[in-house]
Design an enzyme around this catalytic site. Structure first.
Site, PDB file in Angstrom:
ATOM      1  N   ASP A  99      10.652   7.399   5.621  1.00 34.53           N
ATOM      2  CA  ASP A  99       9.791   8.196   4.752  1.00 34.53           C
ATOM      3  C   ASP A  99      10.126   9.671   4.909  1.00 34.53           C
ATOM      4  O   ASP A  99      10.713  10.077   5.915  1.00 34.53           O
ATOM      5  CB  ASP A  99       8.327   8.003   5.164  1.00 34.53           C
ATOM      6  N   MET A 113      -4.650  12.080   4.774  1.00 38.01           N
ATOM      7  CA  MET A 113      -4.360  12.404   3.380  1.00 38.01           C
ATOM      8  C   MET A 113      -5.607  12.996   2.718  1.00 38.01           C
ATOM      9  O   MET A 113      -5.886  12.733   1.555  1.00 38.01           O
ATOM     10  CB  MET A 113      -3.923  11.135   2.614  1.00 38.01           C
ATOM     11  N   LYS A 150       8.150   9.265  -0.673  1.00 41.15           N
ATOM     12  CA  LYS A 150       6.735   9.070  -0.374  1.00 41.15           C
ATOM     13  C   LYS A 150       6.106  10.360   0.112  1.00 41.15           C
ATOM     14  O   LYS A 150       5.432  10.411   1.119  1.00 41.15           O
ATOM     15  CB  LYS A 150       6.537   8.007   0.720  1.00 41.15           C
TER      16      LYS A 150
HETATM   17  N1  SAH Z   1       1.189   5.992   9.273  1.00 37.93           N
HETATM   18  C1  SAH Z   1       0.848   7.380   9.444  1.00 37.93           C
HETATM   19  C2  SAH Z   1      -0.023   7.883   8.332  1.00 37.93           C
HETATM   20  C3  SAH Z   1       0.667   7.986   7.018  1.00 37.93           C
HETATM   21  S1  SAH Z   1      -0.347   8.655   5.758  1.00 37.93           S
HETATM   22  C4  SAH Z   1       0.180   7.537  10.809  1.00 37.93           C
HETATM   23  O1  SAH Z   1      -0.148   6.547  11.461  1.00 37.93           O
HETATM   24  O2  SAH Z   1       0.004   8.696  11.224  1.00 37.93           O
HETATM   25  C5  SAH Z   1       0.126  10.334   5.784  1.00 37.93           C
HETATM   26  C6  SAH Z   1      -0.959  11.166   6.388  1.00 37.93           C
HETATM   27  O3  SAH Z   1      -0.880  11.109   7.784  1.00 37.93           O
HETATM   28  C7  SAH Z   1      -0.858  12.635   6.063  1.00 37.93           C
HETATM   29  O4  SAH Z   1      -1.405  12.944   4.799  1.00 37.93           O
HETATM   30  C8  SAH Z   1      -1.683  13.240   7.170  1.00 37.93           C
HETATM   31  O5  SAH Z   1      -3.054  13.074   6.924  1.00 37.93           O
HETATM   32  C9  SAH Z   1      -1.323  12.326   8.335  1.00 37.93           C
HETATM   33  N2  SAH Z   1      -0.231  12.885   9.156  1.00 37.93           N
HETATM   34  C10 SAH Z   1       0.988  12.371   9.353  1.00 37.93           C
HETATM   35  N3  SAH Z   1       1.693  13.133  10.214  1.00 37.93           N
HETATM   36  C11 SAH Z   1       0.898  14.149  10.569  1.00 37.93           C
HETATM   37  C12 SAH Z   1       1.040  15.273  11.423  1.00 37.93           C
HETATM   38  N4  SAH Z   1       2.156  15.490  12.113  1.00 37.93           N
HETATM   39  N5  SAH Z   1      -0.006  16.128  11.545  1.00 37.93           N
HETATM   40  C13 SAH Z   1      -1.143  15.905  10.876  1.00 37.93           C
HETATM   41  N6  SAH Z   1      -1.333  14.880  10.063  1.00 37.93           N
HETATM   42  C14 SAH Z   1      -0.336  14.002   9.894  1.00 37.93           C
END
Ligand code: SAH
Length: 484
Positions: free
Chosen positions: A254, A389, A276
């Site tokens: 991704d 998100m 994505k």
């Molecule tokens: N599978 C991922 C989530 C994917 S959805 C997990 O478990 O973290 C994508 C969302 O994850 C983003 O919109 C944000 O809300 C969060 N996210 C992912 N990486 C992040 C980061 N480094 N810092 C803050 N939020 C993050």
């Protein structure tokens, strides 16, 4: 292959010590270190110590090793496979070394290279697989650093897997022609289904998987690993994820997975970015599903690398379904999800004794309808809520929660780019949350954490989310007083 211009002065060999006498002379820490090392072998270990230190005595008792409380005499090392002079006394160590050389016993004297016939390596022990790292005594700390790196690369289950391999050798030689087919079998054995089964301690399953591979005679299917890349920092990835990346033929990732993490894969692995990310050109979920299936059907080892944990808002459900429908083998490797990384950056307790004992992962996108989702009710009853998100729906989340009865003063923490060098921490209250949607300066992924436990965070490094309380958006005012 790079080769040192320097000749090797101490040549590494693997010496058979099973059942043979190995003698360590010494009473203190040096003797204990050597005893621990040799204690990993099946040698008949003897420690010569008149007054062993308490630690040495305790170790020996635990390991079932005899300590002979005798003064050193040459006859004690006679006939030994190896002898160690570890008395800490220079003259005595030298005498032991001289005696050993006279008796034809290979000797190692701690910290005296000139009295050594051999050096002890730093070991990665997955017996019968053993990696020995030596520096001819030049840099033991370096040897330990190299050892640690190799250790991380090798599965803890490599030993039993190698034992299983040994037990299959004859059958493989009978059934498979020498050359490419046999080599393909062994690569599949050590990286495919048998290895995966052994990794989780299922030796019987590993043997059955090996039998199945044998029956396929060189034609093997691919495999997809749905791997959590963690929140972004490359050292927050798991060791298993790192190992799989090193084995992958293809990495499908991704946009949120940083290059540094993708780069942990082999240099010659194919890398496919599937986007994505808001505003980027990206493949649809069904195109991604098809891609994974077709790569696996080509017999390739695929790592599907997803940010955070693959099972948290990662659409892994759909990918797993597609793989199952296609009969493709797959596995899941968990990762550190964004909420956990955000909480760590903020030093924020997600559960707090007497304050919050449950934790909700949500996107907030289900707040649009009339009915209040369950998680909102949980928030009101004290759960900590992590919103993924959630930027565009920040105002809705705040409004609905307040309308439902959560205090506008409830603490809120916002983390952008959790775990990454450019991370930003913002704090405020539920009343401030609507301002998040308008914060164009936040370009990275953002996670919001709401709840009374957030008040336990460290706010010294975070900036205020909004300057002064903002009025709540329309729906909240309308619903105000409606109660929970
Ligand atoms: N599978 C991922 C989530 C994917 S959805 C997990 O478990 O973290 C994508 C969302 O994850 C983003 O919109 C944000 O809300 C969060 N996210 C992912 N990486 C992040 C980061 N480094 N810092 C803050 N939020 C993050």
């Amino acid at each position: 292959m790079a080769r040192s211009p320097q000749p090797i002065n101490a040549f590494p060999v693997f010496m058979r010590v099973a059942g043979r006498a190995v003698v360590i002379v010494g009473e203190g820490d040096e003797a204990l270190a050597k005893a621990r090392l040799m204690g990993e072998t099946s040698a008949a270990l003897k420690v010569i110590a008149q007054r062993p230190s308490a630690e040495l005595a305790a170790w020996a008792a635990g390991a079932g090793v005899d300590i002979l409380p005798l003064p050193y005499e040459p006859f004690l090392i006679e006939g030994a496979a190896l002898a160690f002079a570890a008395t800490g006394n220079e003259d005595l160590d030298r005498r032991i070394s001289d005696d050993a050389r006279r008796l034809g016993v290979p000797v190692n004297a701690v910290d005296r290279p000139e009295c050594c016939d051999f050096f002890t390596p730093a070991l990665v022990n997955r017996a019968p697989v053993v990696v020995a790292v030596g520096t001819e005594g030049a840099a033991p700390v370096l040897a330990q650093m190299i050892r640690a790196r190799i250790d991380r690369m090798l599965s803890p289950a490599l030993g039993p897997l190698a034992i299983l391999a040994a037990s299959l050798r004859a059958a493989v030689e009978n059934l498979l022609p020498k050359g490419a087919v046999r080599r393909a079998f062994w690569s599949e054995f050590f990286a495919g289904a048998p290895a995966r089964a052994m990794e989780v301690g299922h030796a019987d399953e590993a043997r059955a998987a090996a039998a199945e591979l044998l029956a396929r005679r060189g034609v093997y299917g691919g495999h997809v690993s749905l791997v959590g890349a963690g929140p972004g920092a490359e050292d927050l990835i798991t060791l298993r994820a790192q190992r799989l990346l090193l084995q992958a033929d293809v990495i499908v990732h991704d946009a949120l997975v940083p290059d540094a993490v993708v780069a942990l894969g082999r240099r010659d692995a194919e890398r496919i970015a599937v986007g994505k990310r808001k505003g980027c050109h990206s493949k649809t979920q069904s195109e991604i599903n098809d891609l994974l299936v077709s790569l696996a059907r080509d017999g390739r080892k695929v790592v599907r690398l997803k940010s955070g944990d693959p099972l948290v808002f990662g659409r892994a459900g759909e990918e797993m379904q597609a793989l199952r429908d296609a009969g493709v083998s797959y596995e899941i490797v968990p990762g550190v999800t964004a909420a956990l990384a955000a909480a760590a950056d903020f030093e924020l307790p997600l559960t707090l004794r007497g304050v919050s004992s449950s934790l909700v992962f949500t996107t907030g996108h289900d707040l649009k309808g009339e009915a209040l989702p369950d998680w909102a009710r949980l928030a009101i009853s004290g759960a900590t809520v992590a919103v993924y998100m959630g930027r565009s729906v920040a105002a809705d989340v705040a409004a609905r929660l307040v309308a439902a009865g959560l205090s506008p003063d409830t603490a809120v923490a916002v983390v952008e780019n959790a775990s990454l060098p450019g991370r930003r921490l913002l704090h405020g209250t539920l009343a401030d949350l609507p301002s998040l949607a308008g914060r164009d300066d936040l370009g990275g992924p953002v996670t919001t954490i709401i709840g009374d436990a957030v008040a336990g965070a460290d706010f010294r490094r975070s900036a205020p989310l909004a300057s002064g309380a903002r009025p709540l958006p329309e729906p909240a005012r309308r619903l105000e007083g409606a109660g929970a």
